[in-house]
Design an enzyme around this catalytic site. Structure first.
Site, short mmCIF file in Angstrom:
data_model
loop_
_atom_site.label_atom_id
_atom_site.label_comp_id
_atom_site.label_asym_id
_atom_site.label_seq_id
_atom_site.Cartn_x
_atom_site.Cartn_y
_atom_site.Cartn_z
N ASP A 187 -30.40 -3.55 -6.28
CA ASP A 187 -29.83 -2.50 -5.44
C ASP A 187 -30.47 -2.53 -4.05
OD1 ASP A 187 -28.81 0.31 -4.72
OD2 ASP A 187 -28.12 0.10 -6.77
N HIS A 228 -30.05 4.96 -3.35
CA HIS A 228 -29.22 4.57 -4.49
C HIS A 228 -30.03 3.93 -5.61
CE1 HIS A 228 -25.69 2.30 -6.29
NE2 HIS A 228 -25.12 3.47 -6.05
N SER A 403 -21.86 4.20 -10.62
CA SER A 403 -23.25 3.85 -10.28
C SER A 403 -24.22 4.53 -11.21
CB SER A 403 -23.57 4.28 -8.85
OG SER A 403 -23.15 3.34 -7.92
#
Length: 643
Positions: A187, A228, A403
């Site tokens: 990520d 994230h 996600s």
């Protein structure tokens, strides 16, 4: 046209060796991906030497020509990643002088400047941080955000359906907490200083491929866009009972940070090295990103990245195979995850999401390659997302999208691997099929009903085989016997240009013996690929269904209203279905091709190749089924009745 041919392959390792030959069957080539779109070139170059060289020798060659050597590709002794810092990070044309400069060196065989392409995070939402709440001292985890983690324990208090959750407490009660299992979060980096993550951070297995250093800390932005990866990491391995945020699904497991998303354009070399990084230290790779979810993109892994994935499932974890968990996509009903070559790969586990009342989220894509589902948003309150860790020691309750779903699945798999260290990558997929539950999942719009395949397995086009059940997968993993060897059969091919009617449909048939009597005989299916080449006046209007000999019908491509392509079409694109899992592939397969709206388009199908992947021997014959009504019992009975 009913042709039967068998690949001369007997196992996944040999298939991996043939990956370069099969590249047209499993990925888009660079030319197809970029056709019709502005080309972007990076300052990265793939350099292949004529002979094996050491890292030091490659460093010297790079310096001699004004480059930096970022290291080998997939631990190769001949292929290296060179970067020229004097070139812009992105440009519209190839740099012919730099290419020629390298090619003048007699030691170098091949030079390829790397194209750049977009990869997007799935489910990013703007930061909403909340202060911590007082500890709730009960027998449950005392972490202050545990009461917001409805996906771990759904008691209905946040507008959800009671017991619609991952059933992790049943797994924890069996002693499974993820010890000695590492999940890599591929990520934008991980805040490894976060008090809920720092003691479960695996530094040895981590790396920053965006900056080429071993410290994958997120780059700061004013909007905290690079939160994230940290959020995903907390879902897997946030510590328990430490008074910070919530608790991870596998709270005693380790997380590694692989920072690879944070640059303007992705390259094949960065993706490949990320997916092949420390494959014997990393058990699970979790990816919450992919091609742009705009409903018109058709894209997938390039050559080096596909080689990395195939190498990972064949050689990673000391031969057991790495598990690649993939978020199925956030394009909603206007997209189809079978147009995403990562989520639709048979070497990845594609995970969709549900909200806490059992419906699919509005952004969920649907496709036949989805294996199972976990959770993302709450239903009653759109701000009720997934509670997890955030940047700079903070917490959030608003992580969402597929996600959020993929790391939950990675955590469940970490629990299963802890109790059975001999599980292969295929065992994980079989366990997923056999233990996932329908529970209360349903399509809120009523498009997709639950169906039964030919051996009694219940599936849904949105949710795969249902929501992951941590308690059930851990219990079955403890008794699991590794499934038999896998084979790959070319079930037949139609190689003829045929018109897709403007009104009505085109129906094609392949009669196959599934390589019976050869070394590649397949009697019990795992994955099925329909490798198809077609063109139409509007690609997004094409709809395709594949029907198995046992009458299981899979919609391998749905309408994509935003896709107005009329030039590229699909070129040897592998549409994959998991809906025929466990079935006997022998007999007539039926492909139906039509336009969603009749009378407005024309097109041609030029090729259909049927690829069958599975086992010759019954996969579950050595497993006991204590519950006569379980999926395992039903499938075993179906297999026994067939014999």
């Amino acid at each position: 046209m009913n042709i039967q041919r068998c690949l001369p392959v007997g196992n996944d390792y040999l298939l991996g060796l043939l990956a370069s030959c099969l590249v047209a069957l499993v990925i888009l080539t660079e030319e197809v991906v970029t056709k019709g779109a502005p080309q972007v070139f990076t300052n990265s170059f793939l350099v292949e030497f004529n002979n094996d060289v050491t890292r030091e020798q490659a460093d010297k060659v790079a310096r001699d020509h004004g480059f930096d050597n970022a290291g080998p590709l997939l631990r190769s002794k001949r292929e290296f990643h060179f970067i020229h810092k004097g070139l812009p990070a992105t440009r519209s044309k190839r740099s012919i002088p730099h290419h020629r400069n390298l090619k003048t060196d007699p030691q170098i065989k091949l030079v390829a400047q790397q194209p750049g392409y977009k990869r997007t995070k799935r489910g990013y939402r703007p930061l909403i941080s909340k202060g911590q709440v007082p500890l709730d001292k009960t027998q449950e985890p005392t972490d202050p955000y545990f009461k917001f983690q409805w996906y771990l324990k759904n008691d209905g208090s946040m507008g959800g359906k009671p017991k619609l959750d991952l059933n992790v407490e049943a797994a924890w009660a069996q002693g499974a907490t993820g010890k000695n299992v590492t999940t890599a979060i591929m990520d934008d980096g991980i805040d490894y200083l976060h008090p809920d993550l720092k003691f479960n951070y695996n530094a040895r297995a981590s790396y920053d491929f965006s900056s080429n250093d071993p410290f994958p800390y997120p780059r700061y932005t004013d909007d905290w866009f690079n939160s994230h990866g940290t959020r995903c990491a907390g879902e897997v391995a946030a510590a328990r009972d430490n008074g910070v945020c919530g608790v991870g699904v596998a709270y005693d497991s380790k997380v590694a940070g692989i920072r690879m998303l944070d640059q303007p354009y992705m390259t094949d070399l960065i993706e490949a090295n990320s997916m092949g990084h420390e494959p014997n230290l990393i058990d699970i790779y979790s990816a919450s990103w992919g091609p742009t979810d705009d409903g018109k993109t058709v894209d997938g892994p390039r050559n080096a990245t596909m080689r990395a994935i195939v190498k990972g499932v064949n050689e990673g974890r000391n031969g057991l195979g790495n598990i690649y968990v993939w978020a199925s996509g956030d394009g909603g009903e206007d997209d189809d995850c079978n147009a995403d070559g990562y989520a639709a790969s048979m070497w990845t586990v594609s995970i969709n999401s549900a909200i806490n009342d059992g419906q699919n989220a509005h952004y969920d894509e649907s496709c036949t390659s989805t294996l199972a589902s976990t959770f993302s948003n709450g239903g009653g309150d759109p701000k009720t997302g997934v509670a997890t860790t955030d940047l700079y020691g903070r917490c959030t309750k608003t992580h969402s999208g597929t996600s959020a779903a993929a790391p939950e699945a990675a955590g469940v798999y970490a629990l299963a691997i802890e109790v059975n260290r001999n599980l292969t990558w295929r065992d994980i997929q079989h366990l997923t099929v056999l233990t996932s539950k329908r529970n209360s999942l349903y399509d809120g719009k009523g498009y997709f009903k639950w169906q039964m395949n030919g051996v009694g397995l219940e599936f849904n086009h949105l949710f795969g085989y249902g929501v992951l059940d941590a308690g059930a997968i851990v219990a079955m993993a403890k008794e699991w016997k590794t499934v038999p060897q896998r084979f790959h059969c070319d079930g037949g091919k139609i190689n003829k240009t045929l018109a897709i009617p403007s009104n009505g449909s085109l129906t094609l048939y392949i009669d196959t013996h599934a390589c019976k009597g050869t070394e590649n005989e397949v009697n019990y299916l795992e994955h099925v690929q329909a490798v198809i080449t077609l063109n139409s006046t509007r690609r997004g209007e094409v709809v395709m269904h594949l029907e198995s000999p046992m009458k299981t019908r899979s919609m391998i491509l749905s309408q994509r209203p935003n896709d107005d392509d009329h030039t590229d079409g699909f070129s040897k694109w592998p549409f994959m279905t998991t809906h025929t899992w466990g079935e006997n592939p022998r007999g007539r397969w039926r492909l139906e091709v039509k336009f969603h709206v009749p009378g407005q388009n024309t097109g041609f199908i030029k090729e259909w190749n049927l690829l069958l992947h599975g086992t010759k021997d019954a996969p579950y014959k050595n497993l006991a089924a204590p519950d006569p009504h379980s999926k395992l019992a039903m499938v075993k009975k179906a297999h026994e009745d067939r014999r």
